[in-house]
Design a protein around this motif. Structure first.
Motif, PDB file in Angstrom:
ATOM      1  N   PHE A 122       0.817  -1.208   0.000  1.00 39.91           N
ATOM      2  CA  PHE A 122       0.000   0.000   0.000  1.00 39.91           C
ATOM      3  C   PHE A 122       0.859   1.270   0.000  1.00 39.91           C
ATOM      4  O   PHE A 122       0.499   2.265  -0.632  1.00 39.91           O
ATOM      5  CB  PHE A 122      -0.945   0.000   1.203  1.00 39.91           C
ATOM      6  N   LEU A 123       2.001   1.224   0.690  1.00 38.08           N
ATOM      7  CA  LEU A 123       2.870   2.397   0.729  1.00 38.08           C
ATOM      8  C   LEU A 123       3.434   2.704  -0.653  1.00 38.08           C
ATOM      9  O   LEU A 123       3.411   3.860  -1.099  1.00 38.08           O
ATOM     10  CB  LEU A 123       4.007   2.164   1.725  1.00 38.08           C
ATOM     11  N   SER A 124       3.946   1.690  -1.336  1.00 37.71           N
ATOM     12  CA  SER A 124       4.508   1.907  -2.672  1.00 37.71           C
ATOM     13  C   SER A 124       3.413   2.223  -3.689  1.00 37.71           C
ATOM     14  O   SER A 124       3.607   3.060  -4.584  1.00 37.71           O
ATOM     15  CB  SER A 124       5.310   0.688  -3.116  1.00 37.71           C
ATOM     16  N   ALA A 125       2.236   1.588  -3.565  1.00 39.70           N
ATOM     17  CA  ALA A 125       1.134   1.892  -4.471  1.00 39.70           C
ATOM     18  C   ALA A 125       0.710   3.347  -4.332  1.00 39.70           C
ATOM     19  O   ALA A 125       0.398   4.018  -5.337  1.00 39.70           O
ATOM     20  CB  ALA A 125      -0.054   0.969  -4.184  1.00 39.70           C
ATOM     21  N   GLU A 126       0.727   3.852  -3.109  1.00 44.21           N
ATOM     22  CA  GLU A 126       0.363   5.256  -2.903  1.00 44.21           C
ATOM     23  C   GLU A 126       1.354   6.182  -3.601  1.00 44.21           C
ATOM     24  O   GLU A 126       0.964   7.165  -4.242  1.00 44.21           O
ATOM     25  CB  GLU A 126       0.312   5.564  -1.409  1.00 44.21           C
ATOM     26  N   TYR A 127       2.631   5.870  -3.486  1.00 43.77           N
ATOM     27  CA  TYR A 127       3.651   6.709  -4.121  1.00 43.77           C
ATOM     28  C   TYR A 127       3.519   6.676  -5.637  1.00 43.77           C
ATOM     29  O   TYR A 127       3.617   7.718  -6.304  1.00 43.77           O
ATOM     30  CB  TYR A 127       5.040   6.236  -3.689  1.00 43.77           C
ATOM     31  N   ALA A 147       0.342  -3.263  -9.866  1.00 43.08           N
ATOM     32  CA  ALA A 147       1.187  -4.416 -10.179  1.00 43.08           C
ATOM     33  C   ALA A 147       2.626  -4.175  -9.749  1.00 43.08           C
ATOM     34  O   ALA A 147       3.282  -5.073  -9.195  1.00 43.08           O
ATOM     35  CB  ALA A 147       1.125  -4.721 -11.679  1.00 43.08           C
ATOM     36  N   SER A 148       3.135  -2.978  -9.983  1.00 42.23           N
ATOM     37  CA  SER A 148       4.502  -2.647  -9.562  1.00 42.23           C
ATOM     38  C   SER A 148       4.622  -2.699  -8.047  1.00 42.23           C
ATOM     39  O   SER A 148       5.623  -3.191  -7.503  1.00 42.23           O
ATOM     40  CB  SER A 148       4.884  -1.259 -10.076  1.00 42.23           C
ATOM     41  N   ALA A 149       3.604  -2.192  -7.351  1.00 43.50           N
ATOM     42  CA  ALA A 149       3.622  -2.227  -5.892  1.00 43.50           C
ATOM     43  C   ALA A 149       3.570  -3.662  -5.374  1.00 43.50           C
ATOM     44  O   ALA A 149       4.250  -4.013  -4.396  1.00 43.50           O
ATOM     45  CB  ALA A 149       2.439  -1.432  -5.342  1.00 43.50           C
ATOM     46  N   PHE A 150       2.784  -4.510  -6.029  1.00 43.38           N
ATOM     47  CA  PHE A 150       2.699  -5.911  -5.628  1.00 43.38           C
ATOM     48  C   PHE A 150       4.053  -6.604  -5.783  1.00 43.38           C
ATOM     49  O   PHE A 150       4.506  -7.318  -4.877  1.00 43.38           O
ATOM     50  CB  PHE A 150       1.643  -6.629  -6.468  1.00 43.38           C
ATOM     51  N   LEU A 151       4.712  -6.390  -6.916  1.00 36.57           N
ATOM     52  CA  LEU A 151       6.011  -7.007  -7.153  1.00 36.57           C
ATOM     53  C   LEU A 151       7.048  -6.486  -6.176  1.00 36.57           C
ATOM     54  O   LEU A 151       7.857  -7.252  -5.639  1.00 36.57           O
ATOM     55  CB  LEU A 151       6.448  -6.746  -8.599  1.00 36.57           C
ATOM     56  N   TYR A 152       7.020  -5.188  -5.945  1.00 41.50           N
ATOM     57  CA  TYR A 152       7.960  -4.564  -5.005  1.00 41.50           C
ATOM     58  C   TYR A 152       7.799  -5.153  -3.605  1.00 41.50           C
ATOM     59  O   TYR A 152       8.780  -5.537  -2.948  1.00 41.50           O
ATOM     60  CB  TYR A 152       7.710  -3.059  -4.994  1.00 41.50           C
ATOM     61  N   ALA A 153       6.560  -5.249  -3.132  1.00 45.13           N
ATOM     62  CA  ALA A 153       6.308  -5.779  -1.792  1.00 45.13           C
ATOM     63  C   ALA A 153       6.658  -7.256  -1.704  1.00 45.13           C
ATOM     64  O   ALA A 153       7.205  -7.724  -0.698  1.00 45.13           O
ATOM     65  CB  ALA A 153       4.840  -5.562  -1.424  1.00 45.13           C
TER      66      ALA A 153
END
Length: 301
Positions: free
Chosen positions: A105-110, A148-154
């Motif tokens: 959620f943190l990366s998706a927000e960014y 999708a990017s946030a999911f992969l990152y996490a």
């Protein structure tokens, strides 16, 4: 303790020493949760009642509200439970889930804030091509790319962090599971892999930051070329909520992770974690709701 098996299935989260402080923490987290639910509820209900959901700005705003709500639901409920019942235990699997969803959620927000910056840029600098550049399909693709990017990152960070053997105790010193505190428990030098992932992440996040700065430079140049003062004010006011939310998010995260070690302390670390992980998701929907209430009401009427 030499390995993770000797630690057992539980980790210990930070908890206030006195019962009065525990209840104070519970009330604080309860108030933050209610603020987040109120703000996100305003945005979601306005989107459900009005046709402005088809607007790219409100489409991304709805995505941001859902992200903020997910972020709050990841960290706050467990902290409220621990403060109310005076417990500090969290299972190893629950801790892994904590880390994954928090990073997600943190990366998706960014990423969504970066996309919203692009939307403001197109709205002001490429107004004649707004409908072409930000059609419904393009918006859906950009939002899907952010998630999708946030999911992969996490997923990468979580898998790498919890593949390390733990052997330095089981007390995290935080009210939620956070990677830097988990790495302190590792008894292996393989945490260098995590440092490598962090370096790649910094490059990615810095790239988004450069894009945001460049976009706003172009936006301000375009606004200053508007002949009427009323037009300049109207154009800038559409960017103000995004600037406030973005500044709040970046300033709290950067201060939490880049503060000098000389001023670090357990109580300060917990306070800063609340500041960047809980406060922005609670305030973001309210900031956008208050600034856009008139437009929401007109669209919903």
């Amino acid at each position: 303790m030499s390995n993770s098996s000797s630690i057992g299935p539980f980790l210990l989260l930070a908890l206030a020493d006195t019962r009065q402080l525990q209840l104070l923490h519970f009330c604080l987290f309860l108030g933050i949760s209610l603020a987040a639910l109120l703000g996100s509820g305003l945005i979601i209900s306005a989107g459900a009642c009005g046709q402005h959901l088809h607007s790219p700005m409100f489409f991304f705003l709805l995505s941001l509200a859902l992200t903020d709500l997910g972020s709050i639901c990841t960290t706050v409920p467990k902290a409220m439970h621990n403060s109310l019942w005076g417990t500090s235990h969290i299972s190893y699997s629950a801790c892994a889930a904590h880390v994954f969803f928090f990073l997600f959620f943190l990366s998706a927000e960014y990423f969504l804030l970066t996309i919203m910056c692009y939307e403001r840029y197109v709205s002001i600098c490429k107004a004649l091509h707004y409908g072409t550049l930000l059609g419904s399909r393009a918006c859906a693709h950009m939002a899907a790319a952010a998630w999708a990017s946030a999911f992969l990152y996490a997923l990468l960070h979580t898998a790498n962090t919890f593949s390390l053997p733990l052997g330095q105790g089981n007390a995290l010193g935080q009210f939620f599971c956070e990677i830097p505190h988990i790495l302190k428990l590792s008894c292996s030098k393989s945490h260098l892999r995590e440092l490598g992932l962090i370096a790649v992440s910094v490059c990615l996040l810095f790239g988004c930051f450069v894009f945001i700065v460049f976009s706003y430079v172009q936006i301000f140049r375009a606004v200053l070329r508007i002949p009427s003062e009323q037009g300049r004010h109207k154009a800038f006011s559409t960017c103000l909520p995004h600037l406030v939310v973005l500044s709040l998010f970046l300033s709290t995260v950067m201060f939490s992770y880049l503060k000098p070690p000389s001023i670090s302390s357990p109580s300060l670390d917990v306070a800063l974690s609340v500041l960047y992980s809980v406060v922005p998701p609670a305030l973001n929907p309210l900031i956008y709701s208050l600034r856009n209430q008139d437009r929401m009401d007109k669209a919903a009427a």
